[in-house]
Motif scaffolding. Structure first.
Motif, PDB file in Angstrom:
ATOM      1  N   THR A   1      24.794  32.912 -39.552  1.00  0.00           N
ATOM      2  CA  THR A   1      25.893  32.486 -39.228  1.00  0.00           C
ATOM      3  C   THR A   1      26.386  33.120 -37.706  1.00  0.00           C
ATOM      4  O   THR A   1      27.595  33.201 -37.421  1.00  0.00           O
TER       5      THR A   1
ATOM      6  N   TRP B   1      22.612  36.227 -43.674  1.00  0.00           N
ATOM      7  CA  TRP B   1      23.947  35.753 -43.673  1.00  0.00           C
ATOM      8  C   TRP B   1      24.270  35.929 -42.039  1.00  0.00           C
ATOM      9  O   TRP B   1      24.583  35.269 -41.565  1.00  0.00           O
TER      10      TRP B   1
ATOM     11  N   ILE C   1      28.654  31.231 -35.451  1.00  0.00           N
ATOM     12  CA  ILE C   1      30.030  30.614 -35.842  1.00  0.00           C
ATOM     13  C   ILE C   1      31.187  31.656 -35.532  1.00  0.00           C
ATOM     14  O   ILE C   1      31.259  32.909 -35.439  1.00  0.00           O
TER      15      ILE C   1
ATOM     16  N   VAL D   1      27.591  28.105 -43.969  1.00  0.00           N
ATOM     17  CA  VAL D   1      28.687  29.137 -44.644  1.00  0.00           C
ATOM     18  C   VAL D   1      28.384  28.895 -46.223  1.00  0.00           C
ATOM     19  O   VAL D   1      28.268  29.632 -47.019  1.00  0.00           O
ATOM     20  N   GLU D   2      28.569  27.599 -46.639  1.00  0.00           N
ATOM     21  CA  GLU D   2      28.400  27.181 -48.008  1.00  0.00           C
ATOM     22  C   GLU D   2      27.173  27.708 -48.782  1.00  0.00           C
ATOM     23  O   GLU D   2      27.078  28.176 -49.959  1.00  0.00           O
TER      24      GLU D   2
ATOM     25  N   TRP E   1      37.502  29.249 -42.688  1.00  0.00           N
ATOM     26  CA  TRP E   1      37.452  30.318 -44.029  1.00  0.00           C
ATOM     27  C   TRP E   1      38.463  31.277 -43.600  1.00  0.00           C
ATOM     28  O   TRP E   1      38.289  32.106 -42.314  1.00  0.00           O
TER      29      TRP E   1
ATOM     30  N   LEU F   1      27.027  32.075 -48.181  1.00  0.00           N
ATOM     31  CA  LEU F   1      28.113  32.862 -48.477  1.00  0.00           C
ATOM     32  C   LEU F   1      28.201  33.321 -50.009  1.00  0.00           C
ATOM     33  O   LEU F   1      28.583  34.623 -49.824  1.00  0.00           O
TER      34      LEU F   1
ATOM     35  N   CYS G   1      34.367  27.526 -38.235  1.00  0.00           N
ATOM     36  CA  CYS G   1      33.032  26.524 -37.748  1.00  0.00           C
ATOM     37  C   CYS G   1      33.511  25.310 -36.973  1.00  0.00           C
ATOM     38  O   CYS G   1      34.419  25.101 -36.797  1.00  0.00           O
TER      39      CYS G   1
ATOM     40  N   LEU H   1      37.100  32.691 -40.060  1.00  0.00           N
ATOM     41  CA  LEU H   1      35.615  32.391 -39.908  1.00  0.00           C
ATOM     42  C   LEU H   1      35.915  30.868 -39.467  1.00  0.00           C
ATOM     43  O   LEU H   1      36.195  29.965 -40.331  1.00  0.00           O
TER      44      LEU H   1
ATOM     45  N   ARG I   1      34.240  33.983 -35.125  1.00  0.00           N
ATOM     46  CA  ARG I   1      35.089  35.062 -35.760  1.00  0.00           C
ATOM     47  C   ARG I   1      36.122  35.327 -35.053  1.00  0.00           C
ATOM     48  O   ARG I   1      36.047  36.085 -33.996  1.00  0.00           O
TER      49      ARG I   1
ATOM     50  N   GLN J   1      27.776  23.973 -39.530  1.00  0.00           N
ATOM     51  CA  GLN J   1      28.317  25.190 -39.796  1.00  0.00           C
ATOM     52  C   GLN J   1      28.646  25.514 -40.979  1.00  0.00           C
ATOM     53  O   GLN J   1      28.658  26.253 -41.654  1.00  0.00           O
TER      54      GLN J   1
END
Length: 92
Positions: free
Chosen positions: A80, A76, A83, A21-22, A52, A25, A12, A10, A85, A17
């Motif tokens: 996200t 989620w 972001i 995530v933080e 990540w 997640l 950012c 993942l 992937r 971003q």
């Protein structure tokens, strides 16, 4: 039935971003690990603070696809979506 494995990153594009995530997640991990067919699910920061590592294992294609659908409709998934992937999937 064969297991489905997903591995990748993942990625950012900045601190905004990373903060998303933080924030989202922990619940995403909790919900995913509780899913029927989830055998393994880890999302961990790497040495690069924008990246990540994602590693997943599901018991079969049906449970993996159910996970993907749930994620797409989840907080989620919405938070996200922008972001990047970089994933590879085996067993589908």
């Amino acid at each position: 039935m064969s297991n489905v494995f997903l591995t990748g990153q993942l990625v950012c594009n900045g601190q905004e971003q990373v903060a998303l995530v933080e924030r989202h997640l922990p619940l995403h991990i909790k919900l995913t690990r509780a899913e029927q067919g989830c055998l393994f699910f880890e999302v961990n920061p790497t040495q690069n603070p924008l990246v990540w590592q994602v590693d997943e294992q599901f018991q079969d294609a049906a449970s993996f696809l159910a996970h993907q659908q749930r994620v797409a409709e989840s907080e989620w998934g919405r938070a996200t979506a922008s972001i990047a992937r970089l994933y590879e999937t085996e067993g589908m």
